[in-house]
Structure formats: C-alpha cells, structure tokens
Design a protein around this motif. Structure first.
Motif, PDB file in Angstrom:
ATOM      1  N   ILE A 180       0.743  -1.227  -0.031  1.00 56.34           N
ATOM      2  CA  ILE A 180       0.005  -0.130  -0.073  1.00 56.34           C
ATOM      3  C   ILE A 180       0.768   1.397   0.095  1.00 56.34           C
ATOM      4  O   ILE A 180       0.518   2.105  -0.811  1.00 56.34           O
ATOM      5  CB  ILE A 180      -1.089  -0.120   1.164  1.00 56.34           C
ATOM      6  CG1 ILE A 180      -2.082  -1.119   1.218  1.00 56.34           C
ATOM      7  CG2 ILE A 180      -1.530   1.436   1.212  1.00 56.34           C
ATOM      8  CD1 ILE A 180      -2.675  -1.403   2.498  1.00 56.34           C
ATOM      9  N   ASN A 181       2.060   1.420   0.984  1.00 52.26           N
ATOM     10  CA  ASN A 181       2.538   2.411   1.020  1.00 52.26           C
ATOM     11  C   ASN A 181       3.456   2.711  -0.322  1.00 52.26           C
ATOM     12  O   ASN A 181       3.668   3.800  -0.943  1.00 52.26           O
ATOM     13  CB  ASN A 181       3.843   2.258   1.958  1.00 52.26           C
ATOM     14  CG  ASN A 181       3.053   2.456   3.435  1.00 52.26           C
ATOM     15  OD1 ASN A 181       2.032   2.772   3.753  1.00 52.26           O
ATOM     16  ND2 ASN A 181       3.685   1.740   4.587  1.00 52.26           N
ATOM     17  N   ILE A 182       3.998   1.675  -0.904  1.00 55.74           N
ATOM     18  CA  ILE A 182       4.723   1.736  -2.280  1.00 55.74           C
ATOM     19  C   ILE A 182       3.834   2.163  -3.376  1.00 55.74           C
ATOM     20  O   ILE A 182       4.189   3.153  -3.944  1.00 55.74           O
ATOM     21  CB  ILE A 182       5.425   0.206  -2.567  1.00 55.74           C
ATOM     22  CG1 ILE A 182       6.370   0.048  -1.846  1.00 55.74           C
ATOM     23  CG2 ILE A 182       5.858   0.419  -4.118  1.00 55.74           C
ATOM     24  CD1 ILE A 182       6.932  -1.372  -1.797  1.00 55.74           C
ATOM     25  N   ALA A 183       2.426   1.738  -3.481  1.00 53.55           N
ATOM     26  CA  ALA A 183       1.658   2.106  -4.141  1.00 53.55           C
ATOM     27  C   ALA A 183       1.390   3.503  -4.400  1.00 53.55           C
ATOM     28  O   ALA A 183       1.111   4.357  -5.249  1.00 53.55           O
ATOM     29  CB  ALA A 183       0.218   1.262  -3.973  1.00 53.55           C
ATOM     30  N   ARG A 184       1.158   4.040  -2.920  1.00 60.54           N
ATOM     31  CA  ARG A 184       0.777   5.437  -2.690  1.00 60.54           C
ATOM     32  C   ARG A 184       1.762   6.328  -3.306  1.00 60.54           C
ATOM     33  O   ARG A 184       1.412   7.536  -3.810  1.00 60.54           O
ATOM     34  CB  ARG A 184       0.508   5.641  -1.252  1.00 60.54           C
ATOM     35  CG  ARG A 184      -0.069   7.170  -0.727  1.00 60.54           C
ATOM     36  CD  ARG A 184      -0.656   6.811   0.634  1.00 60.54           C
ATOM     37  NE  ARG A 184       0.339   6.668   1.371  1.00 60.54           N
ATOM     38  CZ  ARG A 184       0.349   5.539   2.340  1.00 60.54           C
ATOM     39  NH1 ARG A 184      -0.787   4.663   2.159  1.00 60.54           N
ATOM     40  NH2 ARG A 184       0.856   5.214   3.299  1.00 60.54           N
ATOM     41  N   GLU A 185       2.952   5.886  -3.031  1.00 61.64           N
ATOM     42  CA  GLU A 185       4.064   6.759  -3.338  1.00 61.64           C
ATOM     43  C   GLU A 185       4.328   6.916  -4.877  1.00 61.64           C
ATOM     44  O   GLU A 185       5.138   7.677  -5.238  1.00 61.64           O
ATOM     45  CB  GLU A 185       5.454   6.378  -2.524  1.00 61.64           C
ATOM     46  CG  GLU A 185       5.580   6.448  -1.092  1.00 61.64           C
ATOM     47  CD  GLU A 185       5.329   8.150  -0.712  1.00 61.64           C
ATOM     48  OE1 GLU A 185       5.685   8.817  -1.201  1.00 61.64           O
ATOM     49  OE2 GLU A 185       4.332   8.468   0.304  1.00 61.64           O
TER      50      GLU A 185
END
Length: 637
Positions: A180-185
């Motif tokens: 999720i964090n990678i996708a958001r960034e």
C-alpha cells in the motif's frame, strides 16, 4: 489556510492532516445511526481505508484500474474512495438517479472492475445489467441482507458485502502494508484520480478524466481564495459526492484543511440535521436558498399586523446596513443600533434554523438569483457563489469572502486564465487571471473559455470529442456565455440549449425529447426546466393520429385556444409520457405538460428555416402558460 504544493495527490490530503493538523484521535466524520450522531476519528477511518486497500490488492486490483461506486453520501463512500485512491485506482462514481441503461453504459465504457452499491433499490437495478458488463468482477453491497435483491438469474460477478470485505481486509493489512505504501508513493500528479460521466448533447455519457493534479491544485487555490476556512470548521454534506462540486468543495476541502464532515440523512431531513449538527460551512444549490427565502418571507409576513411590520422593517434595515458595509463606508451609530435590534428580533431566529453557526454557504451547480443572494446578505448570512464545470475540476471562479458582487460568480481563481471569446469570429476579447483582477473592469460578452491547471485531461475513450472541447492552444470551450462585471465573472447565457434545473442537474433537451418522440401520439416536444424544480414540456400531438383516435374535424385545429384542454386527450398523451419516462433519469422526466394545438411556426418566428426551435422566443411568448405548469404539478411518472 495554505496547502503546500507538495500535497499533489489525493491520498496525501488525509495523511498530511493527521501528520500536521489533527491527532489521529480527532473527529473526522459524523453520520446518524438511529437517533444518534456517531463520530468517526481519523484513526478509525484510516484503519478501514487500509483494510479496503489491502482487500483490493488481494484480488489483483492494479494502478489505473477503474473502481465504481453508486452510493449515497456517507462514511462508506470515503472508505472506498480513499482506499482506491491510495493504490492508484480510478474512482468512477455513478449518479444513483441514472437509468439501468446508463449504468450499464458507464460500467462498460469505463471497464470498471468493482462496484460499491448503496441500497437495495440500486442493487436491483445493477443486478439487471451486471451480466452485460464483462469487466465487472465484484459487486459490493454496502448494506445487510442484500441476497434477496440480487434477482433470480446467477451473476457472473462475485458478490461480497462491504462489511465482510472490511473484516477480511483487516486480516490482510499487515501482509499488504508495504505494498500500500509503495503504491501510494508511486502515484503521479498526472495520473487519473477519477472519471466523472457527464451527458453529451447526443445523449451518450462522456467520462471526464480528472487527474490528481487537477483536483489537488483546485483545492489548494480555492483555499487561497477563501482563506476563512479553518481546521475547526464543520461542513454538512448533502449534495451528491458523485458530482464534482460536492466532491471538491466539501469532501476534498475538508480532507485538505482538516475540517469535519457531517453527512445529512436526506434532503427531506436536511433542515432537522442542520439544527442538530450546527454546521459552520455548507455547500448548496440555488433552489435550497430559494426555499429558505420563500419560507422566511411567508413566515414573517403571512400573519400580518405588527409581526409583519417588524419583519419588513428588519429587512429594510438589513439592506441599508449591508449596502453601507459593501460600499466600504462605516455604519453610523443609529444604523448599527437598528441592525442589532433587527438581528435580535428577526435575523437571529432565521439563522438559528440553520444551526446558528454558519460562517457562509457556497452556492454552485446553477445561477443564484441576485435577489436571493442580497436577501441572505441582508440577514447577515454570507453566500459565496462559484462557477465551473465537471471538465474544470470544477472551480474556475468563486466569490471572495470580503468582496461581494451579487449576480456574479466571483473572481478567477489563481493559476488559470479565463477568456471571453466572440463565439462567431473566435476573436478573444480579453484574458483575465487572478493577478489581473480590477474591481472596475467590464468586458464585452462572449463564450467563456479557460486554460490552466483546472482543465481536464480529456474525455475517456473519446479523442474526437476531446479535440472539439480543447483547442490547439489549450483553451477549453465551456459553451457558456458571459462577461466580466466589476472584475468578476458573470454568466449571461448558454451557447447550447442545455438546461440546468434548480438542483444543479444538467439536462440536455435533445436526447430527452427524442425519448418522448418514440410515441406515435407525439410529433414534437419542447422541453422546459432551466432553473426550475422539475421538467415540463410543450407537446405537439401527431395530428393524424389525434384526429383518427378522437374523430376530430379540421375546425378543431382552427380553434383560437392555443392549447388543448380536453381531459380525454390530455390523459391519452399522458399515458405515453408516463410510459416513456421510465427510460429516463428521474430529474429528466416530464412532470407536467401542455398540448399545443398546432406546431410551432416559422411565420410566427418560433422556429428557424432549418426547423430548430427558437428557445428564447418560445419561452417568452408562452411564459404565462409555462408558469401555469409550475403552479400545479402533474406527476407524469
């Protein structure tokens, strides 16, 4: 409130608020459950948002996938939307009022993979068309006991309740937190955030592509234009989040500025909800303000006597006080005292019905009558008016809090250019920006065109329509006619015949009229409904069919009475009007009509040589008859 240009994707709004404005234990959302208003903190919301994101990733949702919603305003909209936004998916909101055929078209055109459905009625509509949508893999009802509303035919798409989805997602969060964090960034400002479908004159909906940059920059500069919005404000949300006005001017503004959002239960309960939550800011449509105005005038004057005299005196004092203040002068001691008395005796009682805390309201989605804006100004309730389209994210201009010019839609927002172009010669009369604002400036009239950060990326899967709307110099052609008055933008007409009803709904007459023309009993339809609560029509009957059915002689059509009042004939036409209305969205349906004895005439100047109706001529000529249709509503459904 200033929002950094680094906050350039939608999921960064809520993360920035929790990091820099409020602790995660602060109240974010409010909604009514039973008889009580339930508060939801940022922490509670983010837990569900992450759970939904984890579930989406677990079924293979990827960046750029379109995920659809057909649901009323509420916390579930926020969880679903923020969950898809932070993994780079695209929000495809569908108006709950659309027909089954329109829902099917949008699902197929967008290629939506999932669909959140708000209530049993909507699920029954979706179930009828879902198997015609091959890309749709999950239907997600946001209510319990949904199985009985799925219909008898097996569905190709899987079905899972939203509550169960969140429960499953909570067990997946730990596994998918890193993803999720990678996708958001990985989300870029130029990536699509949403598709919002708007009907074209052909009747085929067009998906307006709005990027994260479009939406974030629109919010950022609106907060510059209206600096009085604070993190302590409470917005009451009742306009549909499927419309870009409410999504930007309430939802995204609150996400960015840290304001609370309370979701109204319904339009019918809006007045009650206002008294309960006591909002400080609210977005609205002109019709709501007109209703408040009408109710206040009726309540203040119908009893007559001393009460009516006090009410009218108070309005007179309010007008004087407002005009002195708006002129930049100081009010004298006597007028100030009289205004305080008027406020105590009259204005405070009206304001208390809105909750008593309103700093201002923002009116959009249609033109606000000048007298209505002035009335609220007289009461001491500020109404800011804005202008824009779905294609412009939407705000192009909005009234400044400290500078009111009634009858206009305010100053151009920072970072864009808005020009007035001669719609025949294509010569640009003037280009205005936020920086060039001059409170004395006036311009000629022409088509309003805009260039800058607010302009959409284009229409989904429609390159030709995109090229027609955005010219080679980057100007988006709004189709609205206007000018600059006292430095503010003023809307004066429409280039096309689009109608905008009193609730801000766009109605394109041609496809609606064509629907009713399917009746063999109807030869022509002239739709009416601009700035009105509902649609009415002047109907031209099919002469031969009418004659044969009722055994009419030619003398019948020579009668001096322009309109046919015979109840039997009216009922006969009404049968087909009701039948065909089922093919249309509710706000497009004819609620009342008059039957014109003979067709519109070129000799009378009612139509052009190419047989197109002259809208202004007809509406003026038959104004009294049209007004009659709004005195007594005949529900043609």
């Amino acid at each position: 409130m200033n929002i950094s240009t680094d906050i350039n994707t939608v999921p960064k709004f809520i993360r920035n608020t929790v990091a820099n404005i409020h602790p995660d234990t602060a109240t974010f959302l409010k909604h009514k459950v039973g008889d009580a208003w339930v508060e939801i903190s940022y922490k509670q919301a983010l837990e569900k948002i992450d759970a939904v994101s984890a579930w989406f990733l677990s079924i293979g949702v990827q960046k750029g996938d379109r995920l659809a919603l057909i649901i009323e305003n509420g916390p579930d909209y926020v969880y679903y939307d923020q969950a898809l936004q932070q993994i780079g998916a695209v929000n495809t909101s569908i108006y709950p009022t659309l027909s089954e055929a329109e829902i099917e078209y949008i699902l197929n055109d967008s290629g939506a993979k999932t669909l959140l459905v708000g209530n049993p009625f909507l699920l029954r509509k979706v179930a009828k068309v879902a198997n015609n949508c091959p890309e749709l893999i999950r239907i997600i009802p946001a209510f319990d006991d949904y199985e009985k509303n799925l219909g008898k035919a097996p569905l190709n798409a899987g079905v899972i309740g939203f509550k169960k989805l969140i429960e499953e997602g909570l067990t997946l969060v730990e596994q998918y937190t890193s993803a999720i964090n990678i996708a958001r960034e990985a989300i870029l400002p130029s990536d699509l955030s949403c598709l919002i479908y708007t009907s074209g004159t052909t009747g085929t909906p067009k998906g307006v592509m709005l990027t994260h940059h479009n939406l974030c920059e629109n919010v950022r500069v609106c907060l510059i234009q209206i600096p009085v919005i604070e993190s302590s404000d409470l917005f009451l949300s009742f306009l549909p989040l499927s419309h870009v006005f409410e999504r930007t001017a309430t939802y995204h503004i609150c996400l960015a500025a840290g304001c609370q959002i309370a979701f109204a239960q319904s339009l019918e309960l809006l007045a009650k909800n206002m008294g309960e939550v006591r909002p400080t800011v609210m977005n609205c449509v002109p019709r709501l303000l007109e209703r408040i105005h009408d109710k206040a005038i009726k309540g203040g004057t119908e009893a007559g006597g001393i009460k009516a005299k006090i009410f009218l005196w108070a309005l007179k004092i309010g007008k004087q006080y407002r005009e002195v203040n708006e002129s930049g002068k100081k009010t004298g001691a006597i007028l100030s005292y009289e205004y305080k008395l008027a406020d105590k005796l009259v204005f405070s009682k009206i304001k208390e019905k809105t909750g008593g805390r309103l700093k201002f309201m923002i009116s959009g989605g249609g033109a606000l009558p000048k007298n209505i804006g002035e009335f609220f100004g007289d009461l001491g309730i500020k109404v800011l008016e804005g202008f824009g389209l779905t294609e412009t994210s939407p705000v192009m201009s909005v009234t400044e809090n400290d500078r009111q010019v009634y009858g206009t839609v305010g100053r151009i927002i920072p970072g864009i250019e808005v020009a007035i172009q001669n719609y025949e010669t294509r010569q640009i009369h003037t280009i205005q920006t936020y920086e060039s604002f001059n409170p004395e400036y006036e311009s000629p009239e022409g088509e309003i065109i805009v260039r800058g950060h607010c302009v959409m990326k284009g229409y989904w899967n429609k390159p030709e329509e995109t090229a027609a709307a955005i010219d080679s110099d980057g100007w988006f052609h709004t189709g609205d006619i206007g000018r600059y008055y006292k430095g503010n933008l003023q809307i004066t007409d429409r280039l096309k015949n689009m109608l905008v009803n009193a609730y801000g709904k766009n109605i394109y007459p041609t496809p609606v009229e064509n629907t009713y023309l399917k009746s063999p009993r109807i030869e022509g339809v002239f739709l009416v409904g601009d700035k009105r609560e509902y649609v009415t029509a002047i109907i031209i009957p099919a002469k031969e069919t009418l004659q044969e059915t009722f055994n009419l002689k030619d003398e019948f059509f020579a009668d001096q009475d322009v309109f046919i009042k015979d109840k039997e004939i009216v009922d006969w036409i009404g049968q087909d009007v009701r039948r065909l209305s089922n093919e249309l969205a509710k706000f497009e349906r004819i609620k009342n009509f008059k039957i014109k004895r003979n067709p519109f005439s070129m000799d009378e100047g009612e139509i052009t040589p190419t047989m197109k109706a002259k809208r202004k001529v007809i509406e003026k000529k038959y104004a009294d008859y049209i007004d009659e249709m709004y005195l007594t509503e005949v529900d043609a459904e």
